[in-house]
Design a protein around this motif. Structure first.
Motif, PDB file in Angstrom:
ATOM      1  N   TRP A  69      41.223  40.737  35.008  1.00 50.01           N
ATOM      2  CA  TRP A  69      40.716  40.874  36.378  1.00 50.01           C
ATOM      3  C   TRP A  69      39.521  41.818  36.350  1.00 50.01           C
ATOM      4  O   TRP A  69      39.593  42.922  35.798  1.00 50.01           O
ATOM      5  CB  TRP A  69      41.806  41.405  37.282  1.00 50.01           C
ATOM      6  CG  TRP A  69      41.409  41.761  38.686  1.00 50.01           C
ATOM      7  CD1 TRP A  69      41.499  42.981  39.286  1.00 50.01           C
ATOM      8  CD2 TRP A  69      40.901  40.870  39.695  1.00 50.01           C
ATOM      9  NE1 TRP A  69      41.072  42.913  40.595  1.00 50.01           N
ATOM     10  CE2 TRP A  69      40.690  41.626  40.873  1.00 50.01           C
ATOM     11  CE3 TRP A  69      40.585  39.516  39.716  1.00 50.01           C
ATOM     12  CZ2 TRP A  69      40.194  41.070  42.051  1.00 50.01           C
ATOM     13  CZ3 TRP A  69      40.092  38.955  40.889  1.00 50.01           C
ATOM     14  CH2 TRP A  69      39.900  39.728  42.043  1.00 50.01           C
TER      15      TRP A  69
ATOM     16  N   LEU B 198      38.670  36.462  38.248  1.00 51.88           N
ATOM     17  CA  LEU B 198      39.909  36.310  37.496  1.00 51.88           C
ATOM     18  C   LEU B 198      39.640  35.404  36.303  1.00 51.88           C
ATOM     19  O   LEU B 198      39.030  34.337  36.455  1.00 51.88           O
ATOM     20  CB  LEU B 198      40.997  35.699  38.379  1.00 51.88           C
ATOM     21  CG  LEU B 198      42.370  35.470  37.745  1.00 51.88           C
ATOM     22  CD1 LEU B 198      43.036  36.805  37.416  1.00 51.88           C
ATOM     23  CD2 LEU B 198      43.267  34.641  38.660  1.00 51.88           C
TER      24      LEU B 198
ATOM     25  N   HIS C 234      45.467  38.359  43.932  1.00 50.07           N
ATOM     26  CA  HIS C 234      44.140  38.963  43.810  1.00 50.07           C
ATOM     27  C   HIS C 234      43.079  38.321  44.697  1.00 50.07           C
ATOM     28  O   HIS C 234      42.011  38.917  44.886  1.00 50.07           O
ATOM     29  CB  HIS C 234      43.680  38.902  42.346  1.00 50.07           C
ATOM     30  CG  HIS C 234      44.524  39.729  41.420  1.00 50.07           C
ATOM     31  ND1 HIS C 234      44.404  41.086  41.312  1.00 50.07           N
ATOM     32  CD2 HIS C 234      45.517  39.376  40.562  1.00 50.07           C
ATOM     33  CE1 HIS C 234      45.272  41.552  40.439  1.00 50.07           C
ATOM     34  NE2 HIS C 234      45.974  40.528  39.965  1.00 50.07           N
TER      35      HIS C 234
END
Length: 240
Positions: free
Chosen positions: A22, A29, A69
């Motif tokens: 990340w 990602l 995320h």
């Protein structure tokens, strides 16, 4: 779950304990070597029955990361499919799941040695891509600074192989993210020309465990040189 933060060039990076990378500044990602469809390919070509759930499990774990995320960009570092026809052989349900993951974000498929042909799933298809001062590609190049995959690095500790990142100031190699993948020992000589003496191995699992690659190499060498212990026969017993 404990991850590991480090800097690579001009980018802040976080090695995630699940085996993905990340980059928060880019909301990027990165995953590598999904090998979707490997079980199906082995069953068709070799006639061996293999676990049928690997595509669903890999995509479920990837969906969990995307939900957590909310990346603006996802890069798949090659060998996303286990063969040039892997995408075409996905079930309608798997194609639907992938389309949902790709929706609303930039999705980049990097060419791998197992999936070198365009896959027709949407997103961008690239040989490599550069963000900031770092190039993302499938196979590391010794003359470049890059983030890559391909080798499926694993570290063996107490007889157990743990997928691992290998990191130094010039290179990051990711572990395979796919559920049904093997691995190459981080002590294998193939990694020697790619990493300097200060390379770090980040072992995945419930938490990241960091260890100097030089230390793992030294331990492996000691094991090679250790004398074999002679087998001791169990005492012979008669009757009860």
């Amino acid at each position: 779950m404990s991850d590991h933060d480090f800097r690579f060039g001009d980018a802040a990076c976080r090695a995630l304990a699940v085996g993905a990378l990340w980059l928060p500044d880019h909301r990027l990602l990165v995953v590598s070597d999904l090998h979707l469809g490997k079980a199906d390919r082995i069953a068709r070509r070799e006639g061996r029955l293999t676990p049928p759930y690997e595509v669903t499990e890999t995509l479920t774990r990837l969906a969990d990361l995307v939900a957590l995320h909310a990346p603006a960009v996802v890069i798949c570092l090659g060998d996303s499919f286990d063969g040039p026809d892997g995408a075409a052989r996905l079930t309608p349900a798997a194609r639907h799941d992938l389309a949902a993951l790709m929706a609303g974000r930039r999705w980049i498929w990097i060419a791998g040695n197992h999936d070198p042909a365009p896959m027709g799933l949407g997103g961008e298809y690239r040989a490599s891509v550069t963000f900031g001062d770092t190039t993302f590609r499938h196979v590391a190049e010794t003359a470049a600074k890059d983030i890559s995959g391909h080798y499926h690095p694993k570290a063996w500790v107490r007889g157990r192989g743990r997928p691992a990142f290998v990191v130094d100031s010039h290179r990051v190699i990711l572990p395979a993210f796919g559920t049904y993948t093997g691995g190459l020992d981080v002590c294998d000589p193939v990694f020697d020309p790619l990493f300097g003496p200060n390379a770090l191995v980040l072992m995945t699992g419930r938490r990241i465990i960091a260890a100097p690659r030089a230390g793992l190499l030294a331990s492996a060498e000691r094991r090679k040189r250790a004398p074999m212990r002679p087998a001791v026969a169990a005492p012979f017993r008669t009757g009860a």
